[in-house]
Design a protein around this motif. Sequence first.
Motif, short mmCIF file in Angstrom:
data_model
loop_
_atom_site.label_atom_id
_atom_site.label_comp_id
_atom_site.label_asym_id
_atom_site.label_seq_id
_atom_site.Cartn_x
_atom_site.Cartn_y
_atom_site.Cartn_z
N SER A 160 0.80 -1.22 0.00
CA SER A 160 0.00 0.00 0.00
C SER A 160 0.84 1.28 0.00
O SER A 160 0.49 2.25 -0.67
N LEU A 161 1.94 1.30 0.75
CA LEU A 161 2.76 2.50 0.82
C LEU A 161 3.39 2.80 -0.55
O LEU A 161 3.48 3.96 -0.96
N LYS A 162 3.78 1.74 -1.28
CA LYS A 162 4.34 1.92 -2.61
C LYS A 162 3.26 2.41 -3.58
O LYS A 162 3.53 3.26 -4.44
N VAL A 163 2.05 1.87 -3.44
CA VAL A 163 0.94 2.32 -4.27
C VAL A 163 0.63 3.78 -3.99
O VAL A 163 0.39 4.58 -4.91
N LEU A 164 0.66 4.16 -2.71
CA LEU A 164 0.39 5.54 -2.33
C LEU A 164 1.44 6.49 -2.90
O LEU A 164 1.10 7.56 -3.43
N ALA A 165 2.72 6.11 -2.82
CA ALA A 165 3.79 6.95 -3.37
C ALA A 165 3.62 7.10 -4.88
O ALA A 165 3.86 8.18 -5.44
N THR A 166 3.20 6.03 -5.56
CA THR A 166 2.95 6.10 -7.00
C THR A 166 1.85 7.10 -7.31
O THR A 166 1.95 7.89 -8.26
N ALA A 167 0.79 7.07 -6.50
CA ALA A 167 -0.32 8.02 -6.69
C ALA A 167 0.15 9.45 -6.44
O ALA A 167 -0.28 10.38 -7.15
N GLU A 168 1.04 9.64 -5.46
CA GLU A 168 1.58 10.98 -5.20
C GLU A 168 2.40 11.47 -6.40
O GLU A 168 2.35 12.65 -6.75
N ILE A 169 3.17 10.56 -7.00
CA ILE A 169 4.00 10.94 -8.15
C ILE A 169 3.13 11.31 -9.35
O ILE A 169 3.30 12.39 -9.95
N ILE A 170 2.21 10.43 -9.70
CA ILE A 170 1.39 10.66 -10.89
C ILE A 170 0.44 11.84 -10.68
O ILE A 170 0.14 12.58 -11.61
N GLY A 171 -0.03 12.02 -9.45
CA GLY A 171 -0.87 13.16 -9.13
C GLY A 171 -0.10 14.47 -9.01
O GLY A 171 -0.69 15.53 -8.83
N ARG A 172 1.26 14.38 -9.09
CA ARG A 172 2.15 15.55 -9.01
C ARG A 172 1.91 16.36 -7.74
O ARG A 172 1.85 17.60 -7.78
N LEU A 173 1.76 15.66 -6.64
CA LEU A 173 1.60 16.35 -5.37
C LEU A 173 2.94 16.96 -4.95
O LEU A 173 3.99 16.33 -5.07
#
Length: 223
Positions: A160-173
């Motif tokens: 989950s933490l890796k999935v969350l980091a991926t979402a942060e990257i693609i979402g350009r947070l």
Amino acid sequence: MKLDPLILPSPISILNVFRNNILTGKGIAETCITLYRFFMAYSVSVSLGILCGMLIFKNSTVKSFLWPFITILQSTPVISWVLLALLWFPSEIIPYFILGIFTLPVIIINTFNGLMSTDEKLLEMALAYGIEEKQVFSKIMLPSMLSSLMGGIKITANSSLKVLATAEIIGRLPRGIGGEMNTAWINIETDSLLAWTIYLIILTGLLEKLISKAIKIKWGRYL
């Protein structure tokens, strides 16, 4: 030693990033932001997953209605949900949505399977002795459910933490571990990108061990 640092930086360069960027006040602050997002989304997803799994077990009508959607959620690639989330939600919402979509079906299915594996002879005995429904659930069904449920929690906690980091990257947070990795990529700072990646791997392992330890302390007698 032979490759351009832009392609593969030296270990010393990566260690310098750890010392100057990651293991600093700013690095710790970015870690806390990601962990906050993780625990908020993960705790809500696990709670909803348990409730939905129990509801599906109790009501066959609800199961026939929800099960196809749960199967679709589990089968759809995470990257598809990320791309759709970019269209549907503001950037800040994307990590919570993606982590929920990733975690929810696993918890629902494991909760349901755990309840289904309850020993029918024990249930028949409880019914014969007139034991209250609450006692049947807490003493017979809950231990059976927990064994399967905790397996699902461990699986999702590991990813989950890796999935969350991926979402942060693609979402350009702009904030969080994913935000730092995205900044490193934009600025072509390979040493920083590799350092944050290694840090994320270490953090994921520590988080999984922490959750597993907490599970053993709380529910170890059932596992």
